[in-house]
Design an enzyme around this catalytic site. Structure first.
Site, PDB file in Angstrom:
ATOM      1  N   ASP A   8      52.602  52.454  38.911  1.00 46.77           N
ATOM      2  CA  ASP A   8      51.249  52.462  38.354  1.00 46.77           C
ATOM      3  C   ASP A   8      50.772  53.912  38.391  1.00 46.77           C
ATOM      4  O   ASP A   8      51.344  54.750  39.088  1.00 46.77           O
ATOM      5  CB  ASP A   8      50.330  51.572  39.201  1.00 46.77           C
ATOM      6  CG  ASP A   8      48.903  51.522  38.663  1.00 46.77           C
ATOM      7  OD1 ASP A   8      48.726  51.622  37.431  1.00 46.77           O
ATOM      8  OD2 ASP A   8      47.964  51.401  39.456  1.00 46.77           O
ATOM      9  N   SER A   9      49.707  54.194  37.639  1.00 46.46           N
ATOM     10  CA  SER A   9      49.153  55.547  37.711  1.00 46.46           C
ATOM     11  C   SER A   9      48.558  55.815  39.093  1.00 46.46           C
ATOM     12  O   SER A   9      48.479  56.955  39.515  1.00 46.46           O
ATOM     13  CB  SER A   9      48.081  55.727  36.642  1.00 46.46           C
ATOM     14  OG  SER A   9      47.075  54.758  36.803  1.00 46.46           O
ATOM     15  N   CYS A  71      50.945  48.987  35.336  1.00 49.44           N
ATOM     16  CA  CYS A  71      49.796  49.733  34.820  1.00 49.44           C
ATOM     17  C   CYS A  71      49.583  49.238  33.398  1.00 49.44           C
ATOM     18  O   CYS A  71      50.489  49.302  32.572  1.00 49.44           O
ATOM     19  CB  CYS A  71      50.133  51.230  34.829  1.00 49.44           C
ATOM     20  SG  CYS A  71      48.965  52.256  33.922  1.00 49.44           S
ATOM     21  N   GLU A 148      37.589  53.036  43.009  1.00 50.50           N
ATOM     22  CA  GLU A 148      38.124  54.135  43.825  1.00 50.50           C
ATOM     23  C   GLU A 148      37.077  54.618  44.836  1.00 50.50           C
ATOM     24  O   GLU A 148      37.406  55.045  45.936  1.00 50.50           O
ATOM     25  CB  GLU A 148      38.557  55.309  42.937  1.00 50.50           C
ATOM     26  CG  GLU A 148      39.587  54.963  41.885  1.00 50.50           C
ATOM     27  CD  GLU A 148      41.019  55.269  42.305  1.00 50.50           C
ATOM     28  OE1 GLU A 148      41.211  55.953  43.317  1.00 50.50           O
ATOM     29  OE2 GLU A 148      41.941  54.797  41.615  1.00 50.50           O
ATOM     30  N   CYS A 180      43.293  45.731  33.515  1.00 54.49           N
ATOM     31  CA  CYS A 180      43.533  46.948  34.302  1.00 54.49           C
ATOM     32  C   CYS A 180      43.728  46.489  35.736  1.00 54.49           C
ATOM     33  O   CYS A 180      42.973  45.639  36.220  1.00 54.49           O
ATOM     34  CB  CYS A 180      42.326  47.885  34.193  1.00 54.49           C
ATOM     35  SG  CYS A 180      42.381  49.266  35.358  1.00 54.49           S
ATOM     36  N   THR A 181      44.755  47.019  36.388  1.00 50.82           N
ATOM     37  CA  THR A 181      45.098  46.497  37.726  1.00 50.82           C
ATOM     38  C   THR A 181      44.023  46.783  38.785  1.00 50.82           C
ATOM     39  O   THR A 181      44.084  46.239  39.882  1.00 50.82           O
ATOM     40  CB  THR A 181      46.458  47.055  38.207  1.00 50.82           C
ATOM     41  OG1 THR A 181      46.517  48.430  37.888  1.00 50.82           O
ATOM     42  CG2 THR A 181      47.594  46.321  37.547  1.00 50.82           C
ATOM     43  N   HIS A 182      43.067  47.642  38.471  1.00 55.35           N
ATOM     44  CA  HIS A 182      41.956  47.844  39.413  1.00 55.35           C
ATOM     45  C   HIS A 182      40.948  46.694  39.375  1.00 55.35           C
ATOM     46  O   HIS A 182      40.249  46.453  40.352  1.00 55.35           O
ATOM     47  CB  HIS A 182      41.180  49.124  39.077  1.00 55.35           C
ATOM     48  CG  HIS A 182      41.774  50.378  39.626  1.00 55.35           C
ATOM     49  ND1 HIS A 182      42.834  51.011  39.034  1.00 55.35           N
ATOM     50  CD2 HIS A 182      41.446  51.128  40.704  1.00 55.35           C
ATOM     51  CE1 HIS A 182      43.128  52.097  39.722  1.00 55.35           C
ATOM     52  NE2 HIS A 182      42.302  52.196  40.736  1.00 55.35           N
TER      53      HIS A 182
END
Lengths: 260, 260
Positions: A8-9, A71, A148, A180-182
């Site tokens: 992932d990023s 990602c 984040e 989005c994985t977040h």
């Protein structure tokens, strides 16, 4: 004992690692977070392709037997254009499949990064599964920095969510893809703003099932492995460890710093 | 006709270009935005140093006569450790000097990225100019994505600003350093939240003056130049053009894509 490579990023792909550990507790996982170049979601297709290619090459050099591109932006923009010697899964197809099966009113929302939305990868995948569905995509660039920053609830994230999700509410979607994985980390607030009756389709679980079935079919499962998770990061940032603990419950091992 | 090189991780450094154009309208400027790797402000010192080094090398290869590191994070983390053959200015020293001269109660606030705050570069610089000053630093990681999203006013940015600036209000600072080149775009809301009596120290103007004086002293000004501004970007993103127009009033020329 070849590991499954996951990249992932940044830290979000660990939601996929968590799901893989539930499905395949014995398998070893090598996680690469391209934290030096994150985020991918605001960048162009050619840049995302270049970085994805380098990341796959790195995982290959470490002897992985399969790769999960965890990602959404890389899955949407780079995966269709890459050739890779190992079995490879992205997160767009499984997420779209799940959402297409879930909807009852054929009105599906997609929230994702700017680049993923611009690519219309989810729209294409959803229409393949359900040509009659109306797809409403909306970029939510502030969700990643909010996660984040650790602001998962409260006044600010609620105001941002109300603003971003208003078009989807008006469109009366009954299913929303968390592209989005977040975003799974914002599930409670997203559910509150969208209403309890809306399904939130998060790819992590379904990707893990696909990987599990795929590895079994290719006879690549190793039931005697020890279920180790090793993490490699391109930047030695500090926020990774905090978020990794939140997602995985623990931090498997000290991350290794790599220059990819 | 050698240009002045200016670099930033993204679009924010154009606030410095705008100030340079006012001071030195005849000078040509070569702007490099490392948009493929932005943001720098959440990344480690070694990564920021590596990227800064590459960017300076690129500007050097294009024949610049001087360089302005118009990125606070790169100025704070990389500049002190780099050697470069041309006159070079960062944005931390001038911003600190200006704030140190401006304060009346010796209570100075600094808002910046996480990496800049962690480096304490502003604290050190401020204490050199004014050893008796108390410095209160606070990282504001959401301000950059808010500016990039174009949310410069309204409910969300006001709630974020109130939360981030509360410690500075409680500390009764009379001067706040805007320690990131994106922040000048939030000046109206920051001023409203902090109160009209608080000075906002934005390095752009003072850096432009330093550059002007330095180039004159080194006999490097070219009064017959044409004041061209050329931009190079490491990623061909779309948000750059929108923000560039907001900052400069126009977009000087089509950006050139470079792989640094």
């Amino acid at each position: 004992m070849k590991p499954i490579g996951v990249f992932d990023s940044g830290v979000g792909g660990l939601t996929v690692v968590a799901a893989l550990r539930q499905c395949l507790p014995k398998e070893s996982i090598l996680y690469l977070g391209d934290t030096a170049r994150l985020p991918y979601g605001t960048k162009s297709a050619s840049t995302v392709q270049r970085y994805t290619e380098r990341n796959l090459k790195f995982l290959s050099s470490r002897g992985v037997k399969a790769v999960v591109v965890a990602c959404n932006t890389a899955s949407a923009l780079a995966l269709p254009h890459l050739r890779f010697d190992h079995p490879t899964w992205g997160v767009v197809e499984p997420g779209a499949e799940w959402a297409a099966k879930m909807t009852r009113n054929d009105r599906i929302g997609v929230i994702a990064t700017e680049s993923t939305v611009r690519s219309d990868a989810y729209g294409e995948a959803l229409r393949r599964w359900r040509p009659e569905a109306a797809v409403f995509s909306h970029a939510c660039p502030l969700f990643v920095p909010l996660v984040e920053e650790g602001w998962l609830d409260g006044e600010v994230v609620e105001a941002v969510a109300r603003r971003y999700l208003e078009p989807l509410r008006r469109a009366e979607v009954d299913t929303v893809v968390l592209g989005c994985t977040h975003y799974p980390m914002l599930k409670p607030i997203l559910q509150r703003v969208l209403g309890d009756e809306v399904h939130l389709a998060d790819s992590a679980q379904i990707v893990a099932q696909k990987v599990s079935q795929g590895l079994a079919a290719a006879d690549l499962l190793e039931p005697t492995a020890e279920g180790l998770v090793q993490t490699c990061l391109t930047d030695a940032g500090e926020s990774f460890a905090r978020l990794a603990r939140q997602i995985l419950g623990d931090l498997p091992s000290e991350p290794e710093w790599v220059d990819v």
